[in-house]
Structure formats: C-alpha cells, structure tokens
Scaffold this motif. Structure first.
Motif, PDB file in Angstrom:
ATOM      1  N   LEU B  21      -0.686   9.469   6.801  1.00 40.77           N
ATOM      2  CA  LEU B  21      -1.121   8.227   6.161  1.00 40.77           C
ATOM      3  C   LEU B  21      -2.106   8.522   5.030  1.00 40.77           C
ATOM      4  O   LEU B  21      -2.083   7.867   3.981  1.00 40.77           O
ATOM      5  N   SER B  22      -2.946   9.540   5.232  1.00 43.61           N
ATOM      6  CA  SER B  22      -3.883   9.927   4.184  1.00 43.61           C
ATOM      7  C   SER B  22      -3.139  10.400   2.939  1.00 43.61           C
ATOM      8  O   SER B  22      -3.434   9.983   1.816  1.00 43.61           O
ATOM      9  N   ASN B  23      -2.139  11.251   3.144  1.00 43.68           N
ATOM     10  CA  ASN B  23      -1.341  11.747   2.020  1.00 43.68           C
ATOM     11  C   ASN B  23      -0.591  10.611   1.344  1.00 43.68           C
ATOM     12  O   ASN B  23      -0.505  10.540   0.118  1.00 43.68           O
ATOM     13  N   MET B  24      -0.016   9.719   2.150  1.00 42.44           N
ATOM     14  CA  MET B  24       0.750   8.608   1.585  1.00 42.44           C
ATOM     15  C   MET B  24      -0.161   7.677   0.783  1.00 42.44           C
ATOM     16  O   MET B  24       0.224   7.188  -0.280  1.00 42.44           O
ATOM     17  N   ALA B  25      -1.377   7.451   1.291  1.00 44.17           N
ATOM     18  CA  ALA B  25      -2.314   6.578   0.578  1.00 44.17           C
ATOM     19  C   ALA B  25      -2.676   7.182  -0.771  1.00 44.17           C
ATOM     20  O   ALA B  25      -2.711   6.492  -1.790  1.00 44.17           O
ATOM     21  N   SER B  26      -2.910   8.499  -0.801  1.00 45.59           N
ATOM     22  CA  SER B  26      -3.208   9.173  -2.061  1.00 45.59           C
ATOM     23  C   SER B  26      -2.036   9.054  -3.026  1.00 45.59           C
ATOM     24  O   SER B  26      -2.211   8.769  -4.211  1.00 45.59           O
ATOM     25  N   LYS B  42       4.595  -0.267   6.495  1.00 37.52           N
ATOM     26  CA  LYS B  42       3.780  -1.289   7.147  1.00 37.52           C
ATOM     27  C   LYS B  42       2.505  -0.689   7.735  1.00 37.52           C
ATOM     28  O   LYS B  42       1.448  -1.325   7.751  1.00 37.52           O
ATOM     29  N   GLU B  43       2.594   0.547   8.215  1.00 38.72           N
ATOM     30  CA  GLU B  43       1.389   1.220   8.707  1.00 38.72           C
ATOM     31  C   GLU B  43       0.482   1.609   7.546  1.00 38.72           C
ATOM     32  O   GLU B  43      -0.744   1.492   7.643  1.00 38.72           O
ATOM     33  N   LEU B  44       1.109   2.045   6.462  1.00 37.34           N
ATOM     34  CA  LEU B  44       0.325   2.445   5.287  1.00 37.34           C
ATOM     35  C   LEU B  44      -0.455   1.267   4.720  1.00 37.34           C
ATOM     36  O   LEU B  44      -1.597   1.411   4.291  1.00 37.34           O
ATOM     37  N   ARG B  45       0.176   0.097   4.749  1.00 34.44           N
ATOM     38  CA  ARG B  45      -0.483  -1.118   4.252  1.00 34.44           C
ATOM     39  C   ARG B  45      -1.799  -1.352   5.003  1.00 34.44           C
ATOM     40  O   ARG B  45      -2.839  -1.631   4.412  1.00 34.44           O
ATOM     41  N   LYS B  46      -1.745  -1.179   6.322  1.00 32.14           N
ATOM     42  CA  LYS B  46      -2.951  -1.383   7.131  1.00 32.14           C
ATOM     43  C   LYS B  46      -3.992  -0.314   6.861  1.00 32.14           C
ATOM     44  O   LYS B  46      -5.179  -0.517   7.046  1.00 32.14           O
ATOM     45  N   TYR B  47      -3.521   0.858   6.432  1.00 32.83           N
ATOM     46  CA  TYR B  47      -4.430   1.988   6.198  1.00 32.83           C
ATOM     47  C   TYR B  47      -5.084   1.892   4.841  1.00 32.83           C
ATOM     48  O   TYR B  47      -6.281   2.156   4.686  1.00 32.83           O
ATOM     49  N   VAL B  48      -4.316   1.515   3.821  1.00 39.42           N
ATOM     50  CA  VAL B  48      -4.789   1.658   2.443  1.00 39.42           C
ATOM     51  C   VAL B  48      -5.515   0.408   1.934  1.00 39.42           C
ATOM     52  O   VAL B  48      -6.403   0.513   1.103  1.00 39.42           O
TER      53      VAL B  48
END
Lengths: 61, 164
Positions: B21-26, B42-48
């Motif tokens: 998720l960290s890599n995807m957010a970057s 959908k998980e990335l949305r909650k993370y970023v």
C-alpha cells in the motif's frame, strides 16, 4: 469412518443443484459509441464513462 | 470473531500489505493515475486519502508523519509541493475509482484509481473532435447530479461552435 449408504439418485443430485444458478452479467449500450459495455464500467472501445472521456483510447481510422 | 473488521487483507501478511500500500500510494501521487485491481484500489483509497488530508498542513511534523507511511522522498515532495495545492479546496474524496474490463488471464476485476484534481484529457478530446464526435467529455463535470442533461447541453454548445 462414516460412508454413504447409497448412491445419490439423479433426482436428488439435480434437486440439490436447483439453487446453483449463475445469473448472466447485464450489459448496457455505451452512450458514446453504442458498443455493449458492463454497467459501472468504462467503455473499452471509446474510453467514455458517464458521458465523459476518462480513458485515452486510440481511435481506429 | 471478526465482527466489524472491515479491512481486506488482500491475501498478504501485515508487513507485505503495508509495504504494498505504501508503494501504491507513492505511485499514485507520482503518476496521478494507476491501474490495479478493484480490491487493491479500495484499500489504497483508505490508505492514501488521510495522507492527502495530512498534506494540507505543510509543516515538519506532518511531512515526517506522511514520510513514515510513504517511505519515499520524491513522492512526499510532490505531495506537499504540488498535490496539496491542487486539492486544497476539496473536502475529502480526492480519488476516483473507475472500473475497466476484467484482466485477461485470471479475470480479475480491474480499475484505475486516480487523483480527481488531475483528471484532464485535453489531447484525447482534440482527437475526438477531429474524428467528428460531437459529445463533450466535460459533460457531467465532477458532480453526480444530472449528467445526461448537462451532456446534451454541452453537446449542443459544441455544435453551435462548430456552426460558427
């Protein structure tokens, strides 16, 4: 170990399977190019979604 | 019992998931749009999204907090220097998920997730006009109101322009 006493008859087998139905996917026509697309999906032919260009797609000829 | 535990583990260990998720957010911050599966998006949305909100206050502490999640200098810099200005007036909802066709190979539901304020497609629009399509891509705008009516309005507007 427990074992089945009898072979399951064709009727019993088929009755069990009455609930194993797949519903086919529903489609709609793209508002821009008219091709068949899945609901809530971007049109892969022209890249339109909800009347808006969202995806860069190369236009054939 | 797993009552109310809504996080999707995505078939990964906690550390693997966190790193991904960290890599995807970057990637999302640097590229503004990435293609992935719907579940990951959908998980990335909650993370970023909380990180984007955090980036609105530009001070050393929030930069450090965001860096602890992203672990990437370049994306933190882009986030605080460019993205935060663009999203300043938006009260949340910075990302958009658009579903595309399923992946060939494993039939996974694919989508792209993008930053809403970077959603521009001028070049494609020009090509469309050359091809003779009258419909405007700016039809429905950002809102979810009555896209159909707006679309027809802008379509007629472009036609009038063409007539002139």
């Amino acid at each position: 170990m427990a074992h089945p006493k009898r072979k399951i008859s064709k009727t019993r087998r088929d009755k069990r399977r009455t609930h194993d139905v797949c519903t086919p996917a529903t489609f709609m026509e793209c508002s821009n190019c008219g091709t068949t697309v899945l609901y809530h999906h971007v049109c892969t032919n022209c890249g339109y979604y909800r009347g808006r260009q969202v995806l860069a797609v190369e236009i054939a000829s | 019992m797993r009552h109310g535990k809504k996080n999707n583990h995505l078939g990964r260990t906690a550390s693997h998931r966190k790193a991904m998720l960290s890599n995807m957010a970057s990637s999302l911050i640097l590229h503004k749009r990435i293609t992935t599966t719907v579940a990951k998006a959908k998980e990335l949305r909650k993370y970023v999204e909380p990180l984007l909100t955090k980036a609105k206050t530009d001070d050393t502490n929030s930069r450090r907090v965001v860096f602890s999640y992203l672990q990437n200098k370049d994306s933190v810099k882009v986030l605080f220097d460019e993205v935060s200005i663009k999203i300043a007036s938006r009260p949340g909802g910075y990302t958009r998920i658009l579903k595309v066709a399923n992946r060939a190979g494993d039939n996974a539901e694919m989508c792209f997730i993008e930053l809403v304020d970077y959603n521009t497609f001028t070049t494609t629009s020009e090509t469309k006009k050359v091809a003779g399509k009258k419909r405007s891509r700016r039809g429905s705008g950002k809102g979810k109101g009555t896209p159909q009516a707006v679309v027809t309005d802008t379509a007629t507007a472009t036609e009038e322009k063409a007539a002139e």
